[in-house]
Design a protein around this motif. Structure first.
Motif, short mmCIF file in Angstrom:
data_model
loop_
_atom_site.label_atom_id
_atom_site.label_comp_id
_atom_site.label_asym_id
_atom_site.label_seq_id
_atom_site.Cartn_x
_atom_site.Cartn_y
_atom_site.Cartn_z
N LEU A 24 0.85 -1.19 0.00
CA LEU A 24 0.00 0.00 0.00
C LEU A 24 0.89 1.23 0.00
O LEU A 24 1.97 1.23 0.60
CB LEU A 24 -0.92 0.01 1.22
N PHE A 25 0.41 2.27 -0.67
CA PHE A 25 1.21 3.48 -0.84
C PHE A 25 0.34 4.72 -0.66
O PHE A 25 -0.86 4.70 -0.93
CB PHE A 25 1.81 3.55 -2.25
N TRP A 26 0.99 5.79 -0.27
CA TRP A 26 0.42 7.13 -0.39
C TRP A 26 1.36 7.94 -1.27
O TRP A 26 2.57 8.00 -1.02
CB TRP A 26 0.28 7.80 0.98
N TYR A 27 0.75 8.53 -2.31
CA TYR A 27 1.49 9.40 -3.22
C TYR A 27 0.97 10.82 -3.07
O TYR A 27 -0.22 11.05 -2.85
CB TYR A 27 1.30 8.97 -4.67
N LYS A 28 1.87 11.77 -3.26
CA LYS A 28 1.52 13.19 -3.22
C LYS A 28 1.70 13.77 -4.61
O LYS A 28 2.72 13.52 -5.27
CB LYS A 28 2.46 13.90 -2.23
N GLN A 29 0.72 14.56 -5.05
CA GLN A 29 0.81 15.20 -6.36
C GLN A 29 0.57 16.70 -6.20
O GLN A 29 -0.55 17.17 -6.16
CB GLN A 29 -0.21 14.61 -7.33
N PRO A 30 1.65 17.49 -6.12
CA PRO A 30 1.53 18.94 -6.00
C PRO A 30 1.00 19.51 -7.32
O PRO A 30 0.95 18.80 -8.32
CB PRO A 30 2.96 19.41 -5.74
N PRO A 31 0.65 20.78 -7.33
CA PRO A 31 0.09 21.39 -8.54
C PRO A 31 0.98 21.25 -9.77
O PRO A 31 0.49 21.28 -10.87
CB PRO A 31 -0.07 22.86 -8.14
N SER A 32 2.27 21.07 -9.64
CA SER A 32 3.16 20.88 -10.79
C SER A 32 2.93 19.53 -11.45
O SER A 32 3.46 19.26 -12.51
CB SER A 32 4.61 21.00 -10.36
N ARG A 33 2.17 18.66 -10.81
CA ARG A 33 1.73 17.35 -11.31
C ARG A 33 2.70 16.21 -11.13
O ARG A 33 2.38 15.10 -11.43
CB ARG A 33 1.31 17.43 -12.77
N GLN A 34 3.94 16.43 -10.71
CA GLN A 34 4.84 15.30 -10.55
C GLN A 34 4.49 14.54 -9.28
O GLN A 34 4.56 15.06 -8.18
CB GLN A 34 6.29 15.78 -10.51
N MET A 35 4.11 13.31 -9.44
CA MET A 35 3.70 12.45 -8.33
C MET A 35 4.95 11.95 -7.60
O MET A 35 5.90 11.49 -8.23
CB MET A 35 2.95 11.26 -8.90
N ILE A 36 4.92 12.03 -6.27
CA ILE A 36 6.05 11.51 -5.50
C ILE A 36 5.53 10.59 -4.40
O ILE A 36 4.44 10.79 -3.86
CB ILE A 36 6.91 12.63 -4.89
N LEU A 37 6.32 9.59 -4.08
CA LEU A 37 5.95 8.63 -3.04
C LEU A 37 6.13 9.26 -1.67
O LEU A 37 7.19 9.83 -1.37
CB LEU A 37 6.81 7.37 -3.16
N VAL A 38 5.11 9.15 -0.83
CA VAL A 38 5.18 9.66 0.53
C VAL A 38 5.56 8.57 1.50
O VAL A 38 6.47 8.72 2.34
CB VAL A 38 3.82 10.27 0.94
N ILE A 39 4.87 7.43 1.38
CA ILE A 39 5.08 6.36 2.35
C ILE A 39 4.58 5.05 1.77
O ILE A 39 3.68 5.04 0.92
CB ILE A 39 4.38 6.71 3.69
N ARG A 40 5.18 3.96 2.24
CA ARG A 40 4.85 2.64 1.69
C ARG A 40 4.69 1.66 2.86
O ARG A 40 5.43 1.75 3.85
CB ARG A 40 6.00 2.21 0.78
N GLN A 41 3.75 0.73 2.71
CA GLN A 41 3.49 -0.27 3.75
C GLN A 41 3.39 -1.65 3.11
O GLN A 41 2.64 -1.82 2.15
CB GLN A 41 2.17 0.05 4.48
N GLU A 42 4.14 -2.59 3.64
CA GLU A 42 4.00 -3.97 3.19
C GLU A 42 2.93 -4.65 4.04
O GLU A 42 2.95 -4.51 5.27
CB GLU A 42 5.32 -4.73 3.34
N SER B 165 1.41 15.05 10.55
CA SER B 165 1.57 15.84 11.77
C SER B 165 2.29 17.14 11.46
O SER B 165 3.05 17.22 10.49
CB SER B 165 2.38 15.05 12.80
N ASP B 166 2.03 18.16 12.27
CA ASP B 166 2.72 19.44 12.11
C ASP B 166 2.64 19.90 10.65
O ASP B 166 3.65 20.16 10.00
CB ASP B 166 4.18 19.31 12.56
N SER B 167 1.43 20.00 10.13
CA SER B 167 1.22 20.31 8.71
C SER B 167 1.93 21.60 8.30
O SER B 167 1.96 22.58 9.05
CB SER B 167 -0.27 20.43 8.43
N GLN B 168 2.48 21.56 7.09
CA GLN B 168 3.18 22.71 6.53
C GLN B 168 2.51 23.13 5.23
O GLN B 168 1.82 22.33 4.59
CB GLN B 168 4.65 22.34 6.29
N LEU B 169 2.74 24.39 4.84
CA LEU B 169 2.12 24.89 3.61
C LEU B 169 2.50 24.02 2.41
O LEU B 169 1.71 23.82 1.49
CB LEU B 169 2.53 26.34 3.37
N GLY B 170 3.71 23.48 2.43
CA GLY B 170 4.16 22.63 1.33
C GLY B 170 3.48 21.29 1.26
O GLY B 170 3.68 20.55 0.29
#
Lengths: 116, 113
Positions: A34-52, A80-85
């Motif tokens: 299982l994965f969580w991916y982040k896609q900022p407005p620039s559209r490049q998807m990046i991996l946030v975290i992965r779980q086996e 946690s500790d959310s940031q604008l980014g």
């Protein structure tokens, strides 16, 4: 067929606060990722975290952690500790551990807004 | 390390015209993927290559879409003829192997008028 459901189209959090994004999935497989991916407005998807799935311990990456409930087929992301980014679309994704042809299936995404 | 490169970033065409997208994966990555992301939806896998062989193209509309990966490196995705419903962002991704982390390009946004 495997499905991934994200029931929150949009979420909002104040800077420095904590937010949890929900994800459920449907599968008959016992081994998967299982994965969580982040896609900022620039559209490049990046991996946030992965779980086996075979690991009972929840994955953690700095301010990001997951709550993996295998029996309930639930996989939520806590920021946690959310940031604008952190403002972006977040996609939950599932991939069975069935060999070369295993397919990564995405949910419909949750748009996270971070306010001052 | 250079990331996944895609071009063009934007393309506007009229229906029934043809279009081609190009992807250059990260050096050494054996697995290459093309995803279609329609506005408001998650990415959907169109085709997956392992080196220059097709592993999965079950969701590729083969009557109009084609893809190839020459010499196991660069890949092109072609749509001919385009339909209005093909308007989407086409994402290319690559990984070391099928279990590896996927690295995505910035995508190619197609608008079909």
């Amino acid at each position: 067929a495997q499905t991934v459901t994200q029931s929150q189209p949009e979420m909002s959090v104040q800077e420095a606060e904590t937010v949890t994004l929900s994800c459920t999935y449907d599968t008959s497989e016992s081994d998967y990722y299982l994965f969580w991916y982040k896609q900022p407005p620039s559209r490049q998807m990046i991996l946030v975290i992965r779980q086996e799935a075979y690991k009972q311990q929840n994955a953690t990456e700095n301010r990001f952690s997951v709550n993996f409930q295998k029996a309930a087929k639930s996989f939520s992301l806590k920021i946690s500790d959310s940031q604008l980014g952190d403002a972006a679309m977040y996609f939950c994704a599932y991939r069975p551990d069935t060999g070369t042809a295993s397919k990564l299936t995405f949910g419909t995404g949750t748009r996270l807004q971070v306010t001052l | 390390e250079a990331g996944v490169a895609q071009s063009p970033r934007y393309k506007i065409i009229e229906k029934r015209q043809s279009v081609a997208f190009w992807c250059n994966p990260i050096s050494g990555h054996a697995t290459l993927y093309w995803y279609q992301q329609i506005l408001g939806q998650g990415p959907k896998l169109l085709i997956q290559f392992q080196n220059n062989g097709v592993v999965d193209d079950s969701q590729l509309p083969k009557d109009r879409f084609s893809a190839e990966r020459l010499k196991g490196v660069d890949s092109t995705l072609k749509i001919q003829p385009a339909k209005l419903e093909d308007s989407a962002v086409y994402l290319c991704a690559s990984s070391l192997g099928w279990r590896g982390e996927l690295f995505f390009g910035e995508g190619s946004r197609l608008t079909v008028l």
